[in-house]
Design an enzyme around this catalytic site. Structure first.
Site, PDB file in Angstrom:
ATOM      1  N   THR A 183       8.936  -0.234   7.439  1.00  0.00           N
ATOM      2  CA  THR A 183       7.492  -0.056   7.635  1.00  0.00           C
ATOM      3  C   THR A 183       7.034  -1.120   8.627  1.00  0.00           C
ATOM      4  O   THR A 183       7.695  -2.154   8.775  1.00  0.00           O
ATOM      5  CB  THR A 183       6.714  -0.257   6.325  1.00  0.00           C
ATOM      6  OG1 THR A 183       6.967  -1.574   5.867  1.00  0.00           O
ATOM      7  CG2 THR A 183       7.131   0.739   5.268  1.00  0.00           C
ATOM      8  N   GLU A 328       7.256   5.938   4.160  1.00  0.00           N
ATOM      9  CA  GLU A 328       7.908   6.177   2.866  1.00  0.00           C
ATOM     10  C   GLU A 328       7.975   7.665   2.523  1.00  0.00           C
ATOM     11  O   GLU A 328       8.597   8.055   1.546  1.00  0.00           O
ATOM     12  CB  GLU A 328       7.125   5.465   1.748  1.00  0.00           C
ATOM     13  CG  GLU A 328       7.213   3.946   1.762  1.00  0.00           C
ATOM     14  CD  GLU A 328       6.200   3.288   2.690  1.00  0.00           C
ATOM     15  OE1 GLU A 328       5.701   3.956   3.620  1.00  0.00           O
ATOM     16  OE2 GLU A 328       5.908   2.103   2.497  1.00  0.00           O
ATOM     17  N   LYS A 433     -16.356  -3.011  -1.497  1.00  0.00           N
ATOM     18  CA  LYS A 433     -17.094  -2.730  -2.727  1.00  0.00           C
ATOM     19  C   LYS A 433     -18.406  -3.487  -2.675  1.00  0.00           C
ATOM     20  O   LYS A 433     -18.437  -4.712  -2.789  1.00  0.00           O
ATOM     21  CB  LYS A 433     -16.269  -3.135  -3.946  1.00  0.00           C
ATOM     22  CG  LYS A 433     -16.088  -1.975  -4.886  1.00  0.00           C
ATOM     23  CD  LYS A 433     -15.213  -2.281  -6.055  1.00  0.00           C
ATOM     24  CE  LYS A 433     -15.132  -1.042  -6.938  1.00  0.00           C
ATOM     25  NZ  LYS A 433     -14.332  -1.240  -8.112  1.00  0.00           N
ATOM     26  N   TRP A 438     -18.275   1.751  -3.996  1.00  0.00           N
ATOM     27  CA  TRP A 438     -17.342   1.821  -2.870  1.00  0.00           C
ATOM     28  C   TRP A 438     -18.013   2.366  -1.620  1.00  0.00           C
ATOM     29  O   TRP A 438     -18.754   3.339  -1.686  1.00  0.00           O
ATOM     30  CB  TRP A 438     -16.174   2.739  -3.217  1.00  0.00           C
ATOM     31  CG  TRP A 438     -15.132   2.056  -4.025  1.00  0.00           C
ATOM     32  CD1 TRP A 438     -15.153   0.756  -4.453  1.00  0.00           C
ATOM     33  CD2 TRP A 438     -13.916   2.624  -4.505  1.00  0.00           C
ATOM     34  NE1 TRP A 438     -14.031   0.489  -5.167  1.00  0.00           N
ATOM     35  CE2 TRP A 438     -13.248   1.608  -5.223  1.00  0.00           C
ATOM     36  CE3 TRP A 438     -13.328   3.866  -4.387  1.00  0.00           C
ATOM     37  CZ2 TRP A 438     -12.017   1.815  -5.830  1.00  0.00           C
ATOM     38  CZ3 TRP A 438     -12.100   4.077  -4.999  1.00  0.00           C
ATOM     39  CH2 TRP A 438     -11.445   3.067  -5.704  1.00  0.00           C
TER      40      TRP A 438
END
Ligand code: ADP
Length: 543
Positions: A183, A328, A433, A438
């Site tokens: 990654t 992944e 937040k 959110w």
């Protein structure tokens, strides 16, 4: 009870894809744009024969089953041949991200324990810089006619193809490792994902489905996405499987050469991250290249701005399809196409999402307490996935933090609608937040980029005494425009919840990009922390 009577337990291997290239689609081509601007063409039939010889060359170098062989190269015919030779001889192809920092390059080569590395001559200096730190590499294979500099034990690619015994392919277990990709390491050291033969074959089939990338025999596919970024999204193997030709751009990832390749080679499918397409759209608006050959432009790796998709469709007749995935996941997770029968503006409600899950991929949404949330389109939580091309663990890493039982924790925050459309609201580490609620940086960026004077926008989190966190919009204005924070707030107010509208803006020259061309919010946060980001405040929060 009836075990012995069911279908063949036929192994799903990359050898099968190679066999199809040789026998079923021998006339399909790989076209490579070379460093001097010329192009070369080779038929799959001839590539297959060269791959046989390359396997012989690798065996002569001492490469054995399970050994890791690295590539440090742009997209080209030779890189494609290596993509097939290494796994088909039983070894493991490790595609190295050449844009990583030198320490990370050395880290992943040592961690993978690569015995051989294929390197483009133009990239030799980057390997020379780390060669002293490499502990396992025995040979370098040089692609191109240039110099190998001070690299030791160098064999030229074309020499490796000559004078070897005919290679006899071994029988391969479909669960055997075929590829290794790290990654890009936005947090900590890069982590290695091991693909199997089986995962690659099933992933290739899924990419060719009409509702995903819709790759067919006769297509001419341009992977702008580099072969070191999640296997160029699996495009080389998918094209091999169905017999689509590949157009390889080498190191030419800028708008002008990409537009020219599309025109000259009548490209039908081209895949790249959104930042590449943003530059190409600006170029296309000015130069009006002929994009009439393009059938599908899959775009993903980061949220795809709605204005980008609409700009291509409305001004250039090009259909862009948003996809979501990760290294992944080989990387395909989902693709956004509108349901049959949905036409007109309503189709953007579907196309703006990350889309429907690819067949064989399962997903669930988990809240902070570990409970599974309903698919109602409005309850965001951690997105977890599983499926035959989803990683179970990282290579040589004991940590299981990324797992929740058999599910992979994606690190993305998402909601899923009742009809299965995935809506990514954020990466967990980018979440804002504010006063306990959110704010989706992805949605906010989309709305800011819908302003005609805005070229790019990245929203990051700012500490706030009253609300704990507030969004900071980092905005790149179109040259010659002078939009103010007040203008942007006015633009946003009718489009998002009032408490989402940022009061803080930073006007920057360009959003920093990661090694795979995504917005680098970590770099922006570092600039905020060290005080090098100039923040303009429009006024108090209106909440
Ligand atoms: P890295 O994690 O190093 O950036 P990946 O290319 O594997 O490498 O990135 C996968 C991540 O990219 C996903 O977990 C997700 O956060 C983001 N991503 C990919 N496609 C999309 C999309 N269509 N919308 C939003 N985010 C996306």
């Amino acid at each position: 009870m009836l075990e012995g009577l069911v279908m063949n337990d036929y192994p799903l291997t990359i050898q099968h894809i190679l066999d199809r290239m040789r026998r079923q689609s021998g006339d399909a081509q790989v076209i490579s744009l070379r460093p001097d601007g010329t192009k070369t063409r080779a038929r799959y039939r001839d590539c297959a024969e060269r791959i046989d010889r390359l396997c012989g060359g690798l065996a002569a170098l001492g490469v054995k089953e399970g050994d890791r062989v690295g590539t440090f190269a742009w997209n080209s015919q030779e890189h494609l041949e290596t993509y097939f030779a290494v796994p088909c001889m039983g070894a493991v192809l490790h595609t190295i991200n050449l844009r990583l920092f030198p320490e990370q390059i050395a880290y992943i080569i040592n961690h993978a324990a690569d015995r051989v590395i294929f390197v483009d001559d133009s990239l030799v200096p980057a390997l020379e810089a780390v060669v002293e730190d490499l502990t396992t590499v025995e040979h370098f294979v040089l692609i191109g006619d240039g110099s190998a500099g001070t690299l030791p034990n160098v064999v030229r690619y074309e020499d490796l193809l000559t004078g070897n015994e005919p290679f006899v392919y071994p029988a391969i277990d479909e669960r055997q490792a075929a590829g290794l990709c790290y990654t890009s390491g936005t947090t900590g050291n890069p982590k290695g994902v091991l693909y199997s033969h089986r995962s690659n074959v099933l992933h290739s089939l899924a990419e060719c489905l009409h509702d995903s990338l819709d790759i067919r025999a006769g297509d001419r596919v341009l992977p702008v996405v580099p072969m070191f970024h999640a296997n160029a999204w699996g495009l080389p193997y998918a094209c091999g499987l169905v017999g689509a030709s590949l157009v390889m751009p080498g190191r030419f990832l800028q708008p002008e050469p990409i537009a020219r390749l599309i025109e000259e080679e009548r490209v039908t499918i081209a895949g790249a991250v959104p930042t590449i397409w943003m530059d190409l759209l600006a170029y296309a608006d000015e130069h009006k290249p002929d994009f009439s050959s393009l059938r599908v432009v899959p775009c993903g790796g980061a949220a795809v701005p709605l204005t980008l998709m609409q700009g291509f469709e409305e001004r250039h007749g090009v259909t862009m399809v948003q996809c979501w995935g990760m290294t992944e996941m080989s990387p395909l997770g989902s693709c956004a196409r509108e349901p049959a029968g949905v036409v007109g503006p309503e189709r953007w409600d579907y196309r703006a999402t990350a889309g429907k899950l690819a067949p064989l991929v399962d997903a669930r949404i988990i809240d902070d307490s570990g409970a599974e949330l309903p698919w109602d389109g409005v309850s965001p939580g951690e997105l977890q996935v599983r499926g035959p091309w989803v990683a179970s663990r990282y290579y040589e890493s004991p940590s299981e933090d990324h797992l929740d039982g058999s599910w992979l924790r994606t690190g993305d925050v998402a909601a899923i609608t009742a009809d299965g459309y995935v809506k990514i609201t954020d990466r967990a580490k980018d979440v804002i937040k504010s006063g306990g609620e959110w704010i989706s940086s992805v949605d906010l960026e989309n709305e800011i980029m819908a302003h005609p004077d805005v070229l790019e926008a990245a929203v990051i989190c700012m500490p706030d005494d009253r609300w704990t966190e507030r969004p900071l919009a980092c905005v790149v204005r179109r040259p010659g425009t002078n939009t103010t924070p007040a203008d942007l707030r006015e633009h946003l107010l009718p489009r998002v919840a009032k408490f989402w509208v940022p009061e803080s803006f930073a006007f920057i020259d360009g959003v920093p990009k990661t090694s795979v061309g995504k917005f680098d919010k970590k770099a922006l946060r570092a600039r905020l922390d060290d005080g090098t980001l100039t923040v303009s405040v429009a006024g108090p929060a209106t909440t």
